[in-house]
Design an enzyme around this catalytic site. Sequence first.
Site, mmCIF file in Angstrom:
data_model
loop_
_atom_site.group_PDB
_atom_site.id
_atom_site.type_symbol
_atom_site.label_atom_id
_atom_site.label_comp_id
_atom_site.label_asym_id
_atom_site.label_seq_id
_atom_site.Cartn_x
_atom_site.Cartn_y
_atom_site.Cartn_z
ATOM 1 N N LYS A 7 -56.133 -16.505 44.479
ATOM 2 C CA LYS A 7 -57.260 -15.571 44.557
ATOM 3 C C LYS A 7 -58.428 -16.119 43.739
ATOM 4 O O LYS A 7 -58.419 -16.073 42.500
ATOM 5 C CB LYS A 7 -56.874 -14.185 44.013
ATOM 6 C CG LYS A 7 -57.904 -13.127 44.428
ATOM 7 C CD LYS A 7 -58.027 -11.981 43.480
ATOM 8 C CE LYS A 7 -59.019 -12.181 42.378
ATOM 9 N NZ LYS A 7 -60.416 -12.423 42.766
ATOM 10 N N GLU A 46 -54.899 -18.465 30.478
ATOM 11 C CA GLU A 46 -55.900 -19.332 29.849
ATOM 12 C C GLU A 46 -57.141 -18.466 29.720
ATOM 13 O O GLU A 46 -57.782 -18.146 30.722
ATOM 14 C CB GLU A 46 -56.119 -20.569 30.738
ATOM 15 C CG GLU A 46 -56.675 -21.745 29.962
ATOM 16 C CD GLU A 46 -58.160 -21.673 29.867
ATOM 17 O OE1 GLU A 46 -58.657 -21.162 28.836
ATOM 18 O OE2 GLU A 46 -58.837 -22.102 30.802
ATOM 19 N N CYS A 52 -64.863 -22.018 28.806
ATOM 20 C CA CYS A 52 -63.998 -21.433 27.772
ATOM 21 C C CYS A 52 -63.865 -22.358 26.578
ATOM 22 O O CYS A 52 -63.542 -21.911 25.486
ATOM 23 C CB CYS A 52 -62.638 -21.089 28.368
ATOM 24 S SG CYS A 52 -61.937 -22.425 29.320
ATOM 25 N N GLU A 70 -67.311 -14.058 22.480
ATOM 26 C CA GLU A 70 -67.560 -15.137 23.430
ATOM 27 C C GLU A 70 -68.808 -14.782 24.234
ATOM 28 O O GLU A 70 -68.812 -13.784 24.964
ATOM 29 C CB GLU A 70 -66.356 -15.301 24.367
ATOM 30 C CG GLU A 70 -66.525 -16.450 25.329
ATOM 31 C CD GLU A 70 -65.299 -16.678 26.203
ATOM 32 O OE1 GLU A 70 -64.729 -15.691 26.703
ATOM 33 O OE2 GLU A 70 -64.930 -17.849 26.397
HETATM 34 P P1 TAP Z 1 -62.520 -11.915 34.681
HETATM 35 O O1 TAP Z 1 -62.929 -10.524 34.981
HETATM 36 O O2 TAP Z 1 -61.444 -12.146 33.710
HETATM 37 O O3 TAP Z 1 -62.178 -12.587 36.114
HETATM 38 C C1 TAP Z 1 -61.362 -13.732 36.287
HETATM 39 C C2 TAP Z 1 -60.535 -13.561 37.568
HETATM 40 O O4 TAP Z 1 -59.674 -12.431 37.429
HETATM 41 C C3 TAP Z 1 -61.376 -13.289 38.814
HETATM 42 O O5 TAP Z 1 -60.743 -13.877 39.931
HETATM 43 C C4 TAP Z 1 -61.318 -11.777 38.908
HETATM 44 O O6 TAP Z 1 -61.560 -11.295 40.217
HETATM 45 C C5 TAP Z 1 -59.888 -11.511 38.499
HETATM 46 N N1 TAP Z 1 -59.647 -10.166 38.004
HETATM 47 C C6 TAP Z 1 -60.533 -9.280 37.466
HETATM 48 N N2 TAP Z 1 -59.907 -8.141 37.132
HETATM 49 C C7 TAP Z 1 -58.597 -8.284 37.479
HETATM 50 C C8 TAP Z 1 -57.450 -7.439 37.377
HETATM 51 N N3 TAP Z 1 -57.510 -6.227 36.841
HETATM 52 N N4 TAP Z 1 -56.266 -7.905 37.814
HETATM 53 C C9 TAP Z 1 -56.172 -9.151 38.334
HETATM 54 N N5 TAP Z 1 -57.222 -9.991 38.471
HETATM 55 C C10 TAP Z 1 -58.432 -9.566 38.025
HETATM 56 O O7 TAP Z 1 -63.748 -12.734 34.193
HETATM 57 P P2 TAP Z 1 -65.252 -12.554 34.672
HETATM 58 O O8 TAP Z 1 -65.649 -11.148 34.939
HETATM 59 O O9 TAP Z 1 -65.393 -13.461 35.776
HETATM 60 O O10 TAP Z 1 -66.012 -12.963 33.352
HETATM 61 C C11 TAP Z 1 -66.056 -12.076 32.239
HETATM 62 C C12 TAP Z 1 -65.914 -12.834 30.970
HETATM 63 O O11 TAP Z 1 -64.664 -13.545 30.993
HETATM 64 C C13 TAP Z 1 -66.911 -13.945 30.771
HETATM 65 O O12 TAP Z 1 -68.103 -13.481 30.267
HETATM 66 C C14 TAP Z 1 -66.165 -14.839 29.837
HETATM 67 O O13 TAP Z 1 -66.268 -14.353 28.533
HETATM 68 C C15 TAP Z 1 -64.757 -14.734 30.303
HETATM 69 N N6 TAP Z 1 -64.376 -15.821 31.218
HETATM 70 C C16 TAP Z 1 -63.568 -16.758 30.739
HETATM 71 C C17 TAP Z 1 -63.207 -17.807 31.558
HETATM 72 C C18 TAP Z 1 -62.291 -18.834 31.044
HETATM 73 S S1 TAP Z 1 -62.306 -20.304 31.708
HETATM 74 N N7 TAP Z 1 -61.443 -18.588 30.087
HETATM 75 C C19 TAP Z 1 -63.679 -17.900 32.847
HETATM 76 C C20 TAP Z 1 -64.498 -16.894 33.333
HETATM 77 C C21 TAP Z 1 -64.823 -15.864 32.488
HETATM 78 P P3 TAP Z 1 -63.043 -10.888 40.726
HETATM 79 O O14 TAP Z 1 -64.014 -11.504 39.800
HETATM 80 O O15 TAP Z 1 -63.068 -11.466 42.097
HETATM 81 O O16 TAP Z 1 -63.095 -9.419 40.738
#
Ligand code: TAP
Length: 462
Positions: free
Chosen positions: A160, A235, A269, A362
């Site tokens: 996903k 991660e 990250c 972060e």
């Molecule tokens: P998340 O909300 O954590 O999203 C990451 C993945 O998880 C996406 O595919 C998302 O799907 C999915 N997801 C969201 N809620 C979920 C749930 N309840 N159950 C299962 N899967 C779920 O991150 P984001 O909104 O993209 O970013 C928010 C913050 O996360 C950023 O500002 C940053 O601080 C952090 N972040 C960290 C990383 C790494 S590499 N560690 C990467 C991205 C973001 P959808 O987005 O399609 O809804």
Amino acid sequence: MPETDGGELLEVLEPATAAVLDAVPRAGVDDVDAAVERARAAYPAWRALSPSDRAAVLRAVSDAVREHREELARLEARNAGKPIGDARGEMDMVAQVFGYYAGAPERLLGDSIPVSGGQAWTVREPLGVVGLIVPWNFPLTIAAWKLGPALAAGNTVVLKPAELTPLSAVRFAEIAREAGLPEGVLNVVVGPGSTCGQRLVAHPDVAKIAFTGSTEVGRSIAAGAAQTIKRVTLELGGKSPNIIFADADLAAAAAAAPGAVFGNAGQDCCARSRILVQASALDAFMSALEGAVRAIRVGDPLDASTEMGPLISASHRASVASFVDDVAPVAFRGTAPDGPGFWFAPTVLCPVDPRARAAREEIFGPVAVVIPFDDEQEAVRLANDTIYGLSGSIWSGDGGRALRVARALEAGVLSINSNTSVRVSTPFGGFKQSGYGRELGPNALDAYTEVKSIFFSTGSAG
Ligand code: TAP
């Protein structure tokens, strides 16, 4: 096309223009269930494929990614807003990951253990259907880090991608299929985390979830997975330190620091977003850093000279901007284009109180905080004063000190006189609330296999 029969379309934006780039069918819970069923059906044959044949398929996938490098890189650059040079490098890494794990099926070794009355040994078994949930910052790269070891070990997969950046995963699945990955072994579902992601986590036929994303969502995934005792690797976020001692090569440290925090527009990250500088070197370091930050070329991701692109979305830009309010101690900023697109100029805050929000949370954007310290002890205390523990750097001309500090830091991936975190052949992952489990290198295979112990009785001589 992604795996869905649904009628609803998801519009995918291009962050550099804020315009619609493409539209793909949005999956729902039924589509996840159907994808899990396809993966379950494909599992026995994929698992039973001889190790050398499975290796050959992974090698073919690696070759196919190289052949489609430019197409995939452009798709990623446009959808994620990253510079095309970076996107090309990421596609090279995707190809490398499949090449590296093509070596794994024939090297999944076990142990032979001395016991009485027979022979005992261990074998590594695949888990079954694994669910991969990945974020938008390195969409295909992070998917590949999970897909390589998962497929090499004989699992089948439901992937996903983030709704903001599904295009490279969808295209990759087609390319992998054409390269010989059997039908049903890799299934992509493009839908929201709150429905599709959650369903994968709850699904009784999914044996494991590998997740990269926020610590908050990681926490809810760990809790949800507990219901079915799913294996989980996480991660998560980071707030990594870049520690610069006065005896370091300050010019080299200052030249490298911007790339370590503003690369991928800070949406990394591993971003070294807390720059800890020994107070006696602060002025010299800051003046070298200022030149480097002002020189960063921020602009069109498809321009080969661009070094930093836009942020991923308008809402994420608002979140990043909240850290640079009227009272933030802005030392200096780079530039960013005006007009449409989610632009944000690279920004350095100094001096920042280690208790300030910008020093603790972060930011996931191009905002670095600089915190002075007096001695080695204080540097280690400040560096470890965080819920996170993903990566970090130590710059020093004293090798003994650099190693002492590296051993004292509570983080999974460290570099000395360098800011690199990620290599295909070395393990990657976090301490503390940056997650658990390791990706890449030989260790990743542990996360996609179970160890089975078998005893064979030899009886007694008649
Ligand atoms: P998340 O909300 O954590 O999203 C990451 C993945 O998880 C996406 O595919 C998302 O799907 C999915 N997801 C969201 N809620 C979920 C749930 N309840 N159950 C299962 N899967 C779920 O991150 P984001 O909104 O993209 O970013 C928010 C913050 O996360 C950023 O500002 C940053 O601080 C952090 N972040 C960290 C990383 C790494 S590499 N560690 C990467 C991205 C973001 P959808 O987005 O399609 O809804």
